[in-house]
Motif scaffolding. Structure first.
Motif, PDB file in Angstrom:
ATOM      1  N   LEU A   1       0.784  -1.204  -0.058  1.00  0.00           N
ATOM      2  CA  LEU A   1       0.132   0.201  -0.048  1.00  0.00           C
ATOM      3  C   LEU A   1       0.859   1.208   0.067  1.00  0.00           C
ATOM      4  CD1 LEU A   1      -2.936   1.055   0.046  1.00  0.00           C
ATOM      5  CD2 LEU A   1      -2.598   1.019   2.634  1.00  0.00           C
ATOM      6  N   LEU A   2       1.790   1.216   0.855  1.00  0.00           N
ATOM      7  CA  LEU A   2       2.983   2.325   0.962  1.00  0.00           C
ATOM      8  C   LEU A   2       3.405   2.386  -0.382  1.00  0.00           C
ATOM      9  CD1 LEU A   2       4.112   4.581   2.539  1.00  0.00           C
ATOM     10  CD2 LEU A   2       6.026   2.836   3.217  1.00  0.00           C
ATOM     11  N   THR A   3       3.846   1.575  -1.209  1.00  0.00           N
ATOM     12  CA  THR A   3       4.643   1.529  -2.388  1.00  0.00           C
ATOM     13  C   THR A   3       3.668   2.204  -3.504  1.00  0.00           C
ATOM     14  OG1 THR A   3       5.858  -0.361  -1.890  1.00  0.00           O
ATOM     15  CG2 THR A   3       5.725   0.317  -4.324  1.00  0.00           C
ATOM     16  N   ILE A   4       2.452   1.694  -3.397  1.00  0.00           N
ATOM     17  CA  ILE A   4       1.476   2.383  -4.561  1.00  0.00           C
ATOM     18  C   ILE A   4       1.252   4.016  -4.345  1.00  0.00           C
ATOM     19  CG2 ILE A   4      -0.967   2.409  -5.207  1.00  0.00           C
ATOM     20  CD1 ILE A   4      -0.917  -0.703  -4.478  1.00  0.00           C
ATOM     21  N   ALA A   5       1.036   4.355  -2.935  1.00  0.00           N
ATOM     22  CA  ALA A   5       0.855   5.727  -2.658  1.00  0.00           C
ATOM     23  C   ALA A   5       2.016   6.504  -3.051  1.00  0.00           C
ATOM     24  CB  ALA A   5       0.746   5.887  -1.038  1.00  0.00           C
ATOM     25  N   VAL A   6       3.385   5.781  -2.977  1.00  0.00           N
ATOM     26  CA  VAL A   6       4.515   6.712  -3.353  1.00  0.00           C
ATOM     27  C   VAL A   6       4.420   6.854  -4.697  1.00  0.00           C
ATOM     28  CG1 VAL A   6       6.889   6.549  -3.475  1.00  0.00           C
ATOM     29  CG2 VAL A   6       5.810   6.061  -1.340  1.00  0.00           C
ATOM     30  N   LEU A   7       4.158   5.971  -5.488  1.00  0.00           N
ATOM     31  CA  LEU A   7       3.990   5.799  -6.944  1.00  0.00           C
ATOM     32  C   LEU A   7       3.071   6.953  -7.445  1.00  0.00           C
ATOM     33  CD1 LEU A   7       4.347   2.218  -8.009  1.00  0.00           C
ATOM     34  CD2 LEU A   7       6.040   3.952  -8.486  1.00  0.00           C
ATOM     35  N   VAL A   8       1.974   7.043  -6.791  1.00  0.00           N
ATOM     36  CA  VAL A   8       0.886   7.911  -7.061  1.00  0.00           C
ATOM     37  C   VAL A   8       1.253   9.390  -6.916  1.00  0.00           C
ATOM     38  CG1 VAL A   8      -1.599   8.771  -6.624  1.00  0.00           C
ATOM     39  CG2 VAL A   8      -1.141   6.209  -6.730  1.00  0.00           C
ATOM     40  N   LEU A   9       1.934   9.637  -5.943  1.00  0.00           N
ATOM     41  CA  LEU A   9       2.428  10.616  -5.571  1.00  0.00           C
ATOM     42  C   LEU A   9       3.596  11.332  -6.554  1.00  0.00           C
ATOM     43  CD1 LEU A   9       2.649  10.866  -1.884  1.00  0.00           C
ATOM     44  CD2 LEU A   9       1.038  11.961  -3.202  1.00  0.00           C
ATOM     45  N   VAL A  10       4.364  10.409  -7.009  1.00  0.00           N
ATOM     46  CA  VAL A  10       5.445  10.526  -7.954  1.00  0.00           C
ATOM     47  C   VAL A  10       4.874  11.009  -9.364  1.00  0.00           C
ATOM     48  CG1 VAL A  10       7.342   9.435  -9.330  1.00  0.00           C
ATOM     49  CG2 VAL A  10       7.385   9.377  -6.784  1.00  0.00           C
ATOM     50  N   ILE A  11       3.730  10.169  -9.700  1.00  0.00           N
ATOM     51  CA  ILE A  11       3.075  10.345 -11.066  1.00  0.00           C
ATOM     52  C   ILE A  11       2.521  11.722 -11.063  1.00  0.00           C
ATOM     53  CG2 ILE A  11       1.110   9.804 -12.312  1.00  0.00           C
ATOM     54  CD1 ILE A  11       1.932   6.571 -11.686  1.00  0.00           C
ATOM     55  N   ILE A  12       1.624  12.256  -9.795  1.00  0.00           N
ATOM     56  CA  ILE A  12       1.131  13.383  -9.641  1.00  0.00           C
ATOM     57  C   ILE A  12       2.203  14.488  -9.667  1.00  0.00           C
ATOM     58  CG2 ILE A  12      -0.196  14.845  -8.011  1.00  0.00           C
ATOM     59  CD1 ILE A  12      -1.712  12.277  -7.193  1.00  0.00           C
ATOM     60  N   ASN A  13       3.353  14.486  -9.239  1.00  0.00           N
ATOM     61  CA  ASN A  13       4.359  15.387  -9.097  1.00  0.00           C
ATOM     62  C   ASN A  13       4.855  15.569 -10.622  1.00  0.00           C
ATOM     63  OD1 ASN A  13       4.222  16.180  -6.589  1.00  0.00           O
ATOM     64  ND2 ASN A  13       5.851  14.588  -5.619  1.00  0.00           N
ATOM     65  N   LEU A  14       5.279  14.411 -11.245  1.00  0.00           N
ATOM     66  CA  LEU A  14       5.643  14.465 -12.628  1.00  0.00           C
ATOM     67  C   LEU A  14       4.677  15.319 -13.671  1.00  0.00           C
ATOM     68  CD1 LEU A  14       7.294  11.149 -12.955  1.00  0.00           C
ATOM     69  CD2 LEU A  14       8.395  13.304 -12.809  1.00  0.00           C
ATOM     70  N   VAL A  15       3.297  14.626 -13.484  1.00  0.00           N
ATOM     71  CA  VAL A  15       2.304  15.329 -14.257  1.00  0.00           C
ATOM     72  C   VAL A  15       2.372  16.864 -13.946  1.00  0.00           C
ATOM     73  CG1 VAL A  15      -0.146  15.719 -14.713  1.00  0.00           C
ATOM     74  CG2 VAL A  15       0.965  13.368 -14.487  1.00  0.00           C
ATOM     75  N   THR A  16       2.321  17.321 -12.770  1.00  0.00           N
ATOM     76  CA  THR A  16       2.289  18.746 -12.360  1.00  0.00           C
ATOM     77  C   THR A  16       3.527  19.481 -13.004  1.00  0.00           C
ATOM     78  OG1 THR A  16       1.150  18.233 -10.397  1.00  0.00           O
ATOM     79  CG2 THR A  16       2.143  20.558 -10.236  1.00  0.00           C
ATOM     80  N   LEU A  17       4.489  19.063 -12.724  1.00  0.00           N
ATOM     81  CA  LEU A  17       6.051  19.665 -13.198  1.00  0.00           C
ATOM     82  C   LEU A  17       5.909  19.784 -14.691  1.00  0.00           C
ATOM     83  CD1 LEU A  17       8.708  20.336 -12.347  1.00  0.00           C
ATOM     84  CD2 LEU A  17       9.488  18.447 -12.706  1.00  0.00           C
ATOM     85  N   SER A  18       5.112  18.633 -15.425  1.00  0.00           N
ATOM     86  CA  SER A  18       5.496  18.874 -17.095  1.00  0.00           C
ATOM     87  C   SER A  18       4.362  19.986 -17.326  1.00  0.00           C
ATOM     88  CB  SER A  18       5.025  17.396 -17.348  1.00  0.00           C
ATOM     89  OG  SER A  18       3.710  17.030 -17.155  1.00  0.00           O
ATOM     90  N   PHE A  19       3.345  20.067 -16.779  1.00  0.00           N
ATOM     91  CA  PHE A  19       2.541  21.231 -16.667  1.00  0.00           C
ATOM     92  C   PHE A  19       3.152  22.665 -16.812  1.00  0.00           C
ATOM     93  CE2 PHE A  19      -0.880  24.342 -15.409  1.00  0.00           C
ATOM     94  CZ  PHE A  19      -1.576  24.415 -16.201  1.00  0.00           C
ATOM     95  N   PHE A  20       3.918  22.780 -15.517  1.00  0.00           N
ATOM     96  CA  PHE A  20       4.339  24.079 -15.575  1.00  0.00           C
ATOM     97  C   PHE A  20       5.549  24.119 -16.405  1.00  0.00           C
ATOM     98  CE2 PHE A  20       2.774  23.813 -11.117  1.00  0.00           C
ATOM     99  CZ  PHE A  20       1.849  24.984 -11.387  1.00  0.00           C
ATOM    100  N   ILE A  21       6.494  23.039 -16.927  1.00  0.00           N
ATOM    101  CA  ILE A  21       7.320  23.224 -17.885  1.00  0.00           C
ATOM    102  C   ILE A  21       6.874  23.616 -19.288  1.00  0.00           C
ATOM    103  CG2 ILE A  21       9.121  22.006 -19.200  1.00  0.00           C
ATOM    104  CD1 ILE A  21       9.755  20.499 -16.467  1.00  0.00           C
ATOM    105  N   SER A  22       5.672  22.963 -19.549  1.00  0.00           N
ATOM    106  CA  SER A  22       5.323  23.200 -21.000  1.00  0.00           C
ATOM    107  C   SER A  22       4.393  24.476 -21.217  1.00  0.00           C
ATOM    108  CB  SER A  22       4.360  21.968 -21.416  1.00  0.00           C
ATOM    109  OG  SER A  22       3.161  22.019 -20.445  1.00  0.00           O
ATOM    110  N   LYS A  23       3.976  25.004 -20.060  1.00  0.00           N
ATOM    111  CA  LYS A  23       3.038  26.291 -20.240  1.00  0.00           C
ATOM    112  C   LYS A  23       4.224  27.430 -20.504  1.00  0.00           C
ATOM    113  CE  LYS A  23      -0.421  28.863 -18.079  1.00  0.00           C
ATOM    114  NZ  LYS A  23      -1.419  28.574 -17.360  1.00  0.00           N
TER     115      LYS A  23
END
Length: 152
Positions: A1-23
């Motif tokens: 469960l902890l591994t899944i939560a960490v993966l979800v947070l990493v994905i959310i961070n990557l998506v957010t970061l890509s949004f700011f970089i591409s804008k």
């Protein structure tokens, strides 16, 4: 469960970061249009006119920048005199230099718009005349205009 939560947070961070970089900076619904964009749009400049206009802008900015530096230097000199005994002749000379520099900047602005007019084709002159009525609003630094495509 902890591994899944960490993966979800990493994905959310990557998506957010890509949004700011591409804008692009200034993109979005609240984006203010630059005077250059407004003038090009309102006068319906073609590619050749835009190239010449960009050259005019560079020359104009360089000229104004030099005078702005002169004004800044004169203001520094003026206010540094406050710590010295009052010298009316010197102070008045600085006021005159400041006023002359500011008047020269206004003349540069005026001549810049005459140069823009010279870029216009006959069918664009009515648009230019309409634009001149809006110049004060377009170049007011406190309230920049909204781009028509991004108006609230």
């Amino acid at each position: 469960l902890l591994t899944i939560a960490v993966l979800v947070l990493v994905i959310i961070n990557l998506v957010t970061l890509s949004f700011f970089i591409s804008k692009e900076p200034g993109d979005g619904p609240g984006r203010k249009a630059m005077p250059r964009e407004i003038i090009i749009e309102k006068l319906r400049f073609d590619v050749g006119q835009i190239t010449k206009y960009d050259q005019l802008i560079e020359v104009h900015r360089d000229s104004v920048r030099l005078l702005d530096h002169k004004i800044k230097d004169n203001k520094n000199t003026l206010y540094n005199q406050l710590a010295k005994p009052y010298n009316q002749k010197s102070t008045e000379a600085l006021f005159l230099q400041l006023a002359t520099s500011q008047a020269t900047i206004e003349k540069l602005h005026y001549n810049h718009f005459l140069a823009i007019k010279s870029l216009c084709k006959p069918d664009q002159l009515d648009d230019y005349d309409n634009l001149t009525n809006e110049l004060a609003k377009i170049f007011n630094p406190k309230h920049p205009p909204q781009h028509p495509n991004h108006a609230p």
